[in-house]
Design an enzyme around this catalytic site. Structure first.
Site, PDB file in Angstrom:
ATOM      1  N   ARG A 160      -0.986  -8.395  -0.537  1.00  0.00           N
ATOM      2  CA  ARG A 160      -0.044  -8.628   0.612  1.00  0.00           C
ATOM      3  C   ARG A 160       1.254  -8.690   0.374  1.00  0.00           C
ATOM      4  NH1 ARG A 160      -4.064  -7.560   1.608  1.00  0.00           N
ATOM      5  NH2 ARG A 160      -5.773  -8.422   2.964  1.00  0.00           N
ATOM      6  N   SER A 237      -4.565 -13.898   9.695  1.00  0.00           N
ATOM      7  CA  SER A 237      -4.857 -15.117   8.551  1.00  0.00           C
ATOM      8  C   SER A 237      -3.367 -15.474   8.436  1.00  0.00           C
ATOM      9  CB  SER A 237      -5.274 -14.358   7.321  1.00  0.00           C
ATOM     10  OG  SER A 237      -6.585 -13.816   7.343  1.00  0.00           O
ATOM     11  N   GLU A 336       1.153 -16.042   5.414  1.00  0.00           N
ATOM     12  CA  GLU A 336       1.307 -14.602   5.484  1.00  0.00           C
ATOM     13  C   GLU A 336       2.074 -13.985   6.583  1.00  0.00           C
ATOM     14  OE1 GLU A 336      -2.670 -12.606   5.112  1.00  0.00           O
ATOM     15  OE2 GLU A 336      -1.918 -10.968   6.644  1.00  0.00           O
TER      16      GLU A 336
HETATM   17  C1  LIG Z   1      -6.294 -10.534  15.013  1.00  0.00           C
HETATM   18  C2  LIG Z   1      -5.482 -10.071  13.886  1.00  0.00           C
HETATM   19  C3  LIG Z   1      -6.176  -9.700  12.909  1.00  0.00           C
HETATM   20  C4  LIG Z   1      -5.122  -9.111  11.438  1.00  0.00           C
HETATM   21  N1  LIG Z   1      -6.059  -8.760  10.487  1.00  0.00           N
HETATM   22  C5  LIG Z   1      -5.194  -8.401   9.281  1.00  0.00           C
HETATM   23  C6  LIG Z   1      -6.024  -7.715   8.101  1.00  0.00           C
HETATM   24  O1  LIG Z   1      -7.239  -7.695   8.122  1.00  0.00           O
HETATM   25  N2  LIG Z   1      -5.451  -7.410   7.152  1.00  0.00           N
HETATM   26  C7  LIG Z   1      -4.133  -7.414   7.272  1.00  0.00           C
HETATM   27  O2  LIG Z   1      -3.357  -7.188   6.096  1.00  0.00           O
HETATM   28  N3  LIG Z   1      -3.340  -7.854   8.298  1.00  0.00           N
HETATM   29  C8  LIG Z   1      -3.811  -8.332   9.183  1.00  0.00           C
HETATM   30  N4  LIG Z   1      -3.212  -9.042  10.452  1.00  0.00           N
HETATM   31  C9  LIG Z   1      -1.559  -8.825  10.477  1.00  0.00           C
HETATM   32  C10 LIG Z   1      -1.000  -7.745  11.016  1.00  0.00           C
HETATM   33  O3  LIG Z   1      -1.856  -7.009  11.913  1.00  0.00           O
HETATM   34  C11 LIG Z   1      -0.566  -6.662   9.847  1.00  0.00           C
HETATM   35  O4  LIG Z   1       0.248  -7.278   8.961  1.00  0.00           O
HETATM   36  C12 LIG Z   1       0.158  -5.622  10.603  1.00  0.00           C
HETATM   37  O5  LIG Z   1       0.400  -4.642   9.509  1.00  0.00           O
HETATM   38  C13 LIG Z   1       1.626  -5.910  11.155  1.00  0.00           C
HETATM   39  O6  LIG Z   1       2.063  -4.920  11.901  1.00  0.00           O
HETATM   40  P1  LIG Z   1       2.960  -4.846  13.013  1.00  0.00           P
HETATM   41  O7  LIG Z   1       3.262  -3.563  13.513  1.00  0.00           O
HETATM   42  O8  LIG Z   1       2.285  -5.781  14.172  1.00  0.00           O
HETATM   43  O9  LIG Z   1       4.379  -5.691  12.511  1.00  0.00           O
HETATM   44  P2  LIG Z   1       5.069  -6.982  12.985  1.00  0.00           P
HETATM   45  O10 LIG Z   1       4.468  -8.085  13.193  1.00  0.00           O
HETATM   46  O11 LIG Z   1       5.870  -6.408  14.290  1.00  0.00           O
HETATM   47  O12 LIG Z   1       6.137  -6.880  11.740  1.00  0.00           O
HETATM   48  C14 LIG Z   1       5.806  -7.447  10.675  1.00  0.00           C
HETATM   49  C15 LIG Z   1       6.999  -7.605   9.689  1.00  0.00           C
HETATM   50  O13 LIG Z   1       7.240  -6.129   9.345  1.00  0.00           O
HETATM   51  C16 LIG Z   1       8.492  -5.757   9.711  1.00  0.00           C
HETATM   52  N5  LIG Z   1       8.417  -4.402  10.132  1.00  0.00           N
HETATM   53  C17 LIG Z   1       7.768  -3.951  10.914  1.00  0.00           C
HETATM   54  N6  LIG Z   1       7.631  -2.684  11.050  1.00  0.00           N
HETATM   55  C18 LIG Z   1       8.870  -2.336  10.341  1.00  0.00           C
HETATM   56  C19 LIG Z   1       9.203  -0.857  10.044  1.00  0.00           C
HETATM   57  N7  LIG Z   1       8.851   0.142  10.462  1.00  0.00           N
HETATM   58  N8  LIG Z   1      10.098  -0.975   8.942  1.00  0.00           N
HETATM   59  C20 LIG Z   1      10.651  -2.036   8.367  1.00  0.00           C
HETATM   60  N9  LIG Z   1      10.001  -3.098   8.881  1.00  0.00           N
HETATM   61  C21 LIG Z   1       9.191  -3.523   9.616  1.00  0.00           C
HETATM   62  C22 LIG Z   1       9.112  -6.915  10.563  1.00  0.00           C
HETATM   63  O14 LIG Z   1      10.360  -6.815  10.698  1.00  0.00           O
HETATM   64  C23 LIG Z   1       8.167  -7.993  10.313  1.00  0.00           C
HETATM   65  O15 LIG Z   1       9.180  -8.370   9.068  1.00  0.00           O
HETATM   66  C24 LIG Z   1      -3.702  -9.270  11.450  1.00  0.00           C
HETATM   67  C25 LIG Z   1      -3.205  -9.585  12.577  1.00  0.00           C
HETATM   68  C26 LIG Z   1      -3.866 -10.216  13.639  1.00  0.00           C
HETATM   69  C27 LIG Z   1      -3.193 -10.389  15.063  1.00  0.00           C
END
Ligand SMILES: Cc1cc2nc3c(=O)[nH]c(=O)nc-3n(C[C@H](O)[C@H](O)[C@H](O)COP(=O)(O)OP(=O)(O)OC[C@H]3O[C@@H](n4cnc5c(N)ncnc54)[C@H](O)[C@@H]3O)c2cc1C
Length: 344
Positions: A160, A237, A336
């Site tokens: 992570r 999580s 996380e």
């Molecule tokens: C129901 C649910 C289940 C999930 N299951 C998992 C799982 O099984 N495993 C897991 O690892 N995660 C899981 N997650 C967490 C999440 O989905 C992941 O971490 C995902 O990759 C976040 O992507 P996002 O585009 O929504 O990022 P955001 O939430 O929009 O951003 C997260 C962070 O990344 C930064 N960021 C986003 N895009 C960029 C970019 N292009 N360049 C630079 N910085 C950036 C943002 O500024 C922020 O700091 C889950 C979340 C939910 C809601």
């Protein structure tokens, strides 16, 4: 480029939390990104908002919403190189890779968010991580003002985490993967998934079967976004599984006492514990609710907004959980999701 003012960030996060953004720019190209960054405002990069807790006060600066799309598949003898732009929805990408008979992200089915965020915390589930298949990350370096490339070693991927997490220097533009070609998955390295598919750990299974099974398992835990499932109004999580060195583990064992089996897994850097186990034994059962926030009824690690909650309530609840776990077991839980904005 579309620029809006005062957009409520609660509408952009899966927790449904967060106050207004002063300005929000939706960028579809590197040119639009550099134009947006050129204003010199404080910047929050937004993907799918599935790993974010934004403060109730919102973001007093510019939110850059990543909307660069495109996937390129290049076939080679026995393997494939695939490039995806940051704004591609992750799960659509996984579904397409499975349709293309490409092996390596099938266990990451059903995870919300966009491709560009996956390297940030080395997204992982059911025995796979994106670092298993990433061969290149292209990013815009805000200090140098130029596009730079990261080889996997330079990404410093770990559980992570990566070189990108916790810093806002790089905006990830594109991620390149190398996949094996085939009908069957990579060897299944996660006992619960192997059992559900009906294969032994280490065996392969048809790609589509793995995807279906992972999504079904995730759905049971409220880990697939679904407007009809109140238990999925979360950021996944909320705590990572702590990794303890030998001394901290011995201290925990003496606190817990003999005869209690602590779930544990060998991990780089020590022994990985189950944060869910610690939380439940500290007295927070699934479904535990305080006001408008609580623990998911389906998953002890997911904190949910039960409707109309504030970020303050959620963060206070998270702090109560981690302080109680620390007082009881001496183990610190780390959040996380990324927590942003001025917390009141
Ligand atoms: C129901 C649910 C289940 C999930 N299951 C998992 C799982 O099984 N495993 C897991 O690892 N995660 C899981 N997650 C967490 C999440 O989905 C992941 O971490 C995902 O990759 C976040 O992507 P996002 O585009 O929504 O990022 P955001 O939430 O929009 O951003 C997260 C962070 O990344 C930064 N960021 C986003 N895009 C960029 C970019 N292009 N360049 C630079 N910085 C950036 C943002 O500024 C922020 O700091 C889950 C979340 C939910 C809601």
């Amino acid at each position: 480029m579309l620029i809006e003012e005062g957009v409520l960030l609660s509408s952009k996060t899966t927790l449904g939390l967060g106050g207004p953004a002063k300005r929000l720019a939706r960028v579809t190209s590197v040119r639009e990104l550099t134009e947006a960054l050129g204003t010199g405002e404080r910047v929050l990069v937004l993907g799918g908002g599935s790993n974010l807790v934004v403060s109730d006060a919102g973001w007093d600066g510019l939110v850059v919403e990543m909307a660069m799309r495109g996937v390129t598949v290049r076939r080679h003898e026995g393997f494939c190189l695939v490039s995806a732009f940051a704004g591609e929805p992750w799960d659509d990408f996984v579904a397409r890779m499975i349709d293309e008979r490409l092996v390596g992200v099938e266990c990451l089915s059903g995870i919300p968010g966009l491709v560009g965020a996956t390297p940030m915390q080395n997204v992982g589930a059911y025995g796979q991580e994106v670092s298993d298949t990433i061969v290149l990350v292209r990013a815009y370096d805000r200090e140098k003002g130029e596009v730079v490339e990261f080889q996997p070693r330079e990404c410093a991927f770990s559980y992570r985490s990566s070189v990108f997490r916790g810093k806002d220097r790089h905006v990830i533009l594109e991620v390149r993967f190398r996949f094996a070609c085939g009908e069957d998955s990579a060897p299944i390295g996660y006992a619960e998934l192997a059992r559900a598919i009906g294969v032994a750990e280490g065996e392969r299974a048809p790609l589509a079967r793995v995807r279906e099974t992972v999504i079904a398992l995730r759905r049971r835990k409220g880990m697939v976004l679904d407007p009809g499932d109140a238990e999925s109004k979360s950021a996944g999580s909320f705590f990572t599984n702590p990794i303890l060195g030998p001394e901290a583990l011995a201290a925990l064992e003496s606190k817990v006492g003999p005869g209690v089996a602590i779930p544990r897994f060998a991990a780089p850097g020590g022994t990985k514990l189950s944060a869910a186990w610690l939380i439940e034994r500290a007295g927070f059962a699934k479904g535990h609710t305080v006001g408008r926030v609580g623990i998911s009824k389906k998953h002890a690690l997911a904190l949910v907004n039960r409707g109309g909650a504030s970020s303050r309530e959620l963060l206070d609840f998270a702090a109560t959980i981690s302080e109680t776990v620390h007082a009881r077991f001496g183990v610190r839980l780390e959040a996380e999701p990324v927590i942003v904005g001025q917390q009141a």
